[in-house]
Each structure stands twice: as C-alpha cells, then as structure tokens.
Design a protein around this motif. Structure first.
Motif, short mmCIF file in Angstrom:
data_model
loop_
_atom_site.label_atom_id
_atom_site.label_comp_id
_atom_site.label_asym_id
_atom_site.label_seq_id
_atom_site.Cartn_x
_atom_site.Cartn_y
_atom_site.Cartn_z
N ARG A 465 0.84 -1.21 0.00
CA ARG A 465 0.00 0.00 0.00
C ARG A 465 0.88 1.26 0.00
O ARG A 465 0.60 2.22 -0.72
N LEU A 469 0.92 4.28 -2.74
CA LEU A 469 0.70 5.68 -2.38
C LEU A 469 1.86 6.57 -2.81
O LEU A 469 1.70 7.78 -2.97
N CYS A 470 3.03 5.98 -3.02
CA CYS A 470 4.19 6.70 -3.56
C CYS A 470 4.22 6.68 -5.08
O CYS A 470 5.20 7.14 -5.69
N ASP A 471 3.16 6.14 -5.69
CA ASP A 471 3.05 6.08 -7.16
C ASP A 471 4.18 5.26 -7.79
O ASP A 471 4.49 5.44 -8.97
N ALA A 496 2.00 4.04 6.32
CA ALA A 496 1.09 3.91 5.18
C ALA A 496 -0.23 4.62 5.46
O ALA A 496 -0.80 5.28 4.57
N LEU A 499 0.37 8.33 5.01
CA LEU A 499 0.43 8.69 3.60
C LEU A 499 -0.94 8.64 2.94
O LEU A 499 -1.20 9.35 1.95
N ALA A 500 -1.84 7.81 3.46
CA ALA A 500 -3.16 7.66 2.84
C ALA A 500 -3.99 8.93 2.96
O ALA A 500 -4.93 9.12 2.17
N PRO A 502 -4.72 12.39 2.01
CA PRO A 502 -4.24 13.26 0.92
C PRO A 502 -3.79 14.63 1.41
O PRO A 502 -2.97 15.28 0.74
N ARG A 505 -0.01 13.88 2.53
CA ARG A 505 0.92 13.05 1.76
C ARG A 505 2.11 13.82 1.22
O ARG A 505 3.26 13.40 1.36
N ASP A 586 -1.39 10.11 -9.03
CA ASP A 586 -2.05 10.64 -7.85
C ASP A 586 -1.28 11.81 -7.24
O ASP A 586 -1.88 12.82 -6.83
#
Length: 627
Positions: A465, A469-471, A496, A499-500, A502, A505, A586
């Motif tokens: 995950r 989230l880091c693309d 994680a 970071l979730a 937004p 992040r 993202d």
C-alpha cells in the motif's frame, strides 16, 4: 602482463591474461597461445569486450550468426563455450562463468592488455595536464608500444568486434597525436618530421596531425612548407567535404604567417596558447541503493560503447538523474580523460548555453582568460578541448535542444548522457531511454533496502500500500523509506496510514533536501503559459484522460488541447499511455489541487463546472466525454 616459457601440457591455468591489441591471445600459464577455431575465437573476443559483465545468450547468438541463426544455435553456442573452456584450461567455468542470462568472462585487474594500455594512457594524459611533457610523452610511448598490430586482427568482424576495433584505432590515433604534441613541446620537432609526414599521408583528413606537421616544419625553418601543408589540407577539405579548415587551424596559419615567436618556444612546458587540460573526476557519488533498472543500465552502457549520445527522459521523480549517475560510474573506465557532471537547471533557472560552456571548460582546467564570452567561440574551444580525448559528460535537467547543442563533442571518443523530462531531439530513437515507474516488486525492494527488510517483510500488505501511495516513483519511495528508517518506533502500517491522508501526503514526502513537491514545482516553470492546465487536472481528479477530454477541460479546440497535453508530458506531470491517452499520477493531482488552493485563485474551469472548496461539483460532461 605475464610472460614466460612453455607450461606443462594440460596444466590448469594459474594465471589468466588476454591480449587484444593485435591477434587475440591468452596466457596459459607458460606462454601466449591462440584459439584455433574461428567461432570460438569470435566468442572469446565478444566476452572479452564485455569483460566482467554478463552477455546474454541472445546477444551471443546474434553476434556469431547474424540475423538468421540456425535452429540449433543455442546448442552450438553451448558447445563452443564447453570447447573454449577446455582450450583455456578452465573446465570448471571459473573464468568463463555461466551468469544469467548468458555467460561472463571473469578477468581480474591488469589481466587484459587493453585495460593496462588505457591506464597508461590516462597516466600519460595526467602528466601532460600537469605540464610534465617529458613524463607524459614517455608514458604515452610506453602505452603505444603495447600494440602488436591491428586490434583483434585475427577475429571475424562480428558487430562487437567491429565496433571495438574502430574505437581502439580511433583512440590510438588520438594518443599518437597527444604524444607527438608533447614531443614537439620538448623541442624534438626535427626528429618527428619523417613520422609526421607518413602519418599525414595515411590520415589526410586529421587536422591535428596537420597542425603538428605545420609547427614542426616552421620550427625547422621551413615556413613556406608549413604554409604549403595548410594549403594542401584546405584544398582537400574543400574537394572532399566542401568545408574550410577548423578555426584553430586557420589561427595557426595566421600565426605562422605573422611569425608568432611563441611557436618556437621549446622550454619543456606547453607553448603559449596550448591549453593545459585536467582529468576531472566530477561525477556525483553513486546512490547506495539501486534496484530495478538493470536493463536500462545495460542499454546505456551498450549505447555509449557504439555511439556518442544517449538520452534519458521521463516524468518527475522517476529516477532519471540516479540512473544517469549510476550508469556513468559503471562506464567511467571507458573514459580515462575524465567524467564531468553539469546540472543545467539546478537553481530553477535554466543555464544559458554560454554559461554552460564556460562551466564545462572550467571543469576541464581551461584558464578563465582563455574561455570566450561568446557562445559560438566558446563552443569551438570546447570542441577543440574534447577532440582526441575520451571524456564522459553527464548533462542533467536539460531544458531543450538549443541549451545543449554547443556542448556536444564533434569527434569520436567522448560521449554525452543527456537527462531531461522531455526526450532530447539530438539523440536518435535507439539512444533514448524512457524511464517509467518501478515495477511493484522493485518498489518494495527499494523500501526494504532503505527502511530495513525485517520491518517491511513483517507487513507486506502495508508495504504494498505504501509503494502504491508513492506512485511507485523512486524519489517518493526513497523519501518515505528514509523517514520510516529514522523512526524505528513506527510500523510500516502507521506510515502507510499517514500517507493515505491526501492532506498530509506531500508534506510527508520531504526529507533532507529531497521533496516530491519541489520536484514537481520545478516542472511548473517549464510549463509557462500552460500552467493553468495543471490546476485543472487537480480539480478534475481523474487518473486517465484522453485528448478530447482535455479539449472539454480547457474549453479549447482539439489542436490546442493536444499541444497542452504534450507540454504536460514534457514537463514531467503526465505519462503517455497511448496515442491521445494520458495517465495523471495521484501525486501530481494532489500537487495540482494543493497549489490551486494555496494560491486562492478561482480557475477558469471552476467557473465553468462549479466548485465547492476546491472539489468538483459536477464534472459529468467531461467524464462522459472522457468515457
């Protein structure tokens, strides 16, 4: 290099050494020997050219049999390897090792004459750069004495052998020119005349040899002959190529005409006007962790072995600079005259070409008074400095072609890695490396290497995950893993979860001078007038868009929308999925939305579709058109 009398027949090798500067030979522990079979000899040559690097079976088959290999090529290759091992006295495969995806020839330092030769050449050039002409000339002469004829002269001209032979011959001529130049500086011009006249007759288009001949003739009192040598070359260049001699050669003719007294200086140091060149080792340190890009590194290394230019391009944060520096360290040994790294946009303002030229010349130890303030003259000086040398240039954050056109070497030997968000047009398609996001497995491996394998392996779902989230971008992954490593009390799941959110992040993805937001912000300057389109991407918040959706989004005709979309690609914000289809990561959408909200401005798009606290109220028309 080893030498000696014959060894007992059938003895295993205790010393392994090879010679390429002439017929291909190996040392069997007692004397120099050759491989009798032509195919095995070609196989050994290809492996030697790629010493200490694995060569794939597919490449070896292509080298030995060309475009139409027999159906049994794989089995034949295995047989050749087996016989070659026996011929080398290496039945256990310790020297000719099996290494996926093929084979690797393991050669310790000093065991290949080319490597020893290039080390001597580098030492000789360092002596010349330090002003010690006598030591430089002696060392270069010693290096040239290692040649036994044409390189790999008894090996079939398979592609790798053809390229390597051409490279070595070109490099040898450059070394001969450097050695002759040093000896002229030491006052040995009269003894050099017979050799120079022969060299000029053999290589009539090499201007540096003509320059040496002109100086040697002038110093022996033959001014008319020196000017005649210039006239002969000029006529040849006009007849054969339709060009005039280079500016340095024209200037030398003028100095001879005006009897410049500095031309007869032979004090043992470079004469007036002769540039003293350094051997820079100016690459940034290699990264401690490098994963997931082995194919790209091999491609760059192969490209720089055959061509002069290689380009790396891709979106922001994808690891372009890291790849370029890592690849440059890998091939640094091929460029004994130095390696230079130059960031053309580190301050946020792109370097002007004349300033970039000046910095490169400074790195090559050209005195400040000899660096022209004019771009064209500076480019000519840079080409002159690089001529006959083997220097690797890494030019980072390239904005466009005009910025780097004057920085490129004009003769074989030196090479350039161009790094930028858009693909450089100075590099043909075969030399372009488009860098994409890391595969999921490589992204998690990067997290393991930076944050600690035990922590990441303890919660693989959270790690996956976190990578998402880091693309899957190396910059974001490296920052996230470093922050996690600094906080041993955090779990991967904790980070994680952070970071979730937004809202957090982008601020979480900043550490020790590295920042995803700053990397993206650098692209805003590239966008210029197209910057408003980025804010619209954040408001719309769709992961994939097509050109027609861009047209609706911008309220512009299709052709303008297409140009704007491509500007976003070139600035590193958007990835091309297929013709007319684009992926918006993202992190880019978060950055765009955050920037728009921070500015407090209402965009044109917000006025059209309505907005509530920076979020879309009704994007249905665009979504329907997008679908």
């Amino acid at each position: 290099m080893p030498g000696g009398g014959p060894a007992a027949g059938g003895a295993r090798l205790t010393v392994q050494a090879f010679r390429l500067l002439g017929p291909l030979e190996f040392f069997d522990g007692g004397h120099w020997a050759q491989i009798a079979a032509a195919k095995q000899r070609a196989l050994l040559a290809v492996l030697l050219i790629n010493a200490n690097h694995s060569v794939s079976v597919d490449q070896l088959v292509a080298e030995l049999w060309g475009e139409r290999p027999p159906a049994s090529a794989g089995g034949l290759l295995a047989g050749y390897v087996w016989r070659l091992r026996r011929g080398l006295g290496d039945p256990d495969g310790r020297v000719l090792a099996t290494r996926a995806p093929g084979y690797q020839l393991v050669t310790p330092a000093g065991s290949v004459d080319v490597h020893e030769y290039e080390a001597k050449v580098a030492a000789g050039r360092r002596s010349l750069a330090d002003g010690d002409l006598a030591a430089g000339a002696d060392t270069l002469s010693e290096a040239l004495g290692m040649w036994r004829g044409a390189p790999l002269s008894d090996v079939a001209l398979v592609p790798s052998v053809l390229a390597e032979s051409a490279r070595l011959e070109e490099a040898r001529l450059a070394v001969v020119e450097a050695r002759i130049g040093a000896e002229i500086g030491l006052g040995r011009h009269e003894a050099l005349l017979p050799e120079l006249k022969l060299m000029v007759s053999q290589f009539p288009l090499r201007e540096r040899l003509h320059a040496h001949l002109m100086v040697a003739l002038y110093r022996t009192g033959q001014q008319a002959e020196a000017l005649g040598a210039y006239r002969d070359l000029r006529q040849l260049l006009i007849d054969e190529l339709g060009i005039e001699p280079s500016k340095p050669l024209r200037e030398l003719q003028g100095r001879i005409l005006h009897e410049d007294p500095s031309l007869v200086e032979t004090s043992g140091s470079p004469a007036k006007g002769v540039l003293r060149l350094a051997v820079p080792r100016a690459l940034p340190p290699d990264v401690p962790v490098f994963v997931g890009r082995s194919a790209e590194v091999d491609l760059i290394a192969d490209r720089l072995g055959a061509q002069r230019h290689c380009g790396i391009h891709g979106m922001a944060g994808v690891g372009k600079t890291t790849l370029a520096v890592h690849a440059a360290h890998r091939v640094a040994g091929r460029f004994p005259d130095g390696q230079v790294y130059l960031d053309l946009g580190a301050t946020g303002t792109p370097l002007k070409p004349v300033d970039a030229i000046g910095r490169l010349l400074t790195a090559l130890a050209v005195p400040a008074q000899d660096i022209p303030s004019d771009e064209d003259r500076g480019a000519a000086v840079l080409r002159t400095v690089l001529a006959g040398r083997r220097v690797l240039l890494v030019l980072d954050n390239v904005l466009d072609t005009d910025q780097v056109r004057g920085l490129l070497p004009s003769t074989p030997g030196s090479a350039v890695i161009l790094v930028g968000r858009s693909a450089p047009t100075l590099v043909d398609g075969a030399g372009l490396v488009r860098l994409n996001r890391l595969p999921a497995e490589a992204a998690i491996e990067l997290l393991r290497r930076y944050a600690g394998a035990e922590r990441v392996d303890a919660d693989p779902e959270a790690a996956a995950r976190m990578a998402g989230l880091c693309d899957y971008l190396p910059l974001a992954l490296r920052i996230a893993a470093t922050r996690l490593a600094q906080r041993p009390e955090w779990t991967v799941g904790d980070f994680a979860e952070w970071l979730a959110d937004p809202r957090r992040r982008l601020s979480a993805l900043a550490c020790h001078g590295l920042s995803v937001a700053e990397s993206l912000r650098a692209g805003v300057r590239i966008l210029g007038d197209s910057g408003h389109a980025l804010a619209l991407l954040g408001e719309l918040d769709l992961p994939v868009l097509h050109t027609d959706a861009f047209s609706v989004l911008l309220d512009e005709p299709d052709d303008i929308a297409e140009r704007t979309a491509e500007r976003l690609v070139d600035a590193g914000f958007v990835e091309t999925l297929s013709f007319g289809s684009y992926r918006v990561p993202d992190l880019v959408r978060l950055f765009a939305l955050t920037s728009a909200n921070t500015s407090g401005q209402t965009s044109k798009h917000q006025r059209y579709i309505g907005c509530d606290e920076g979020r879309n109220v009704d994007a249905a028309p665009i979504v329907r058109r997008h679908q």
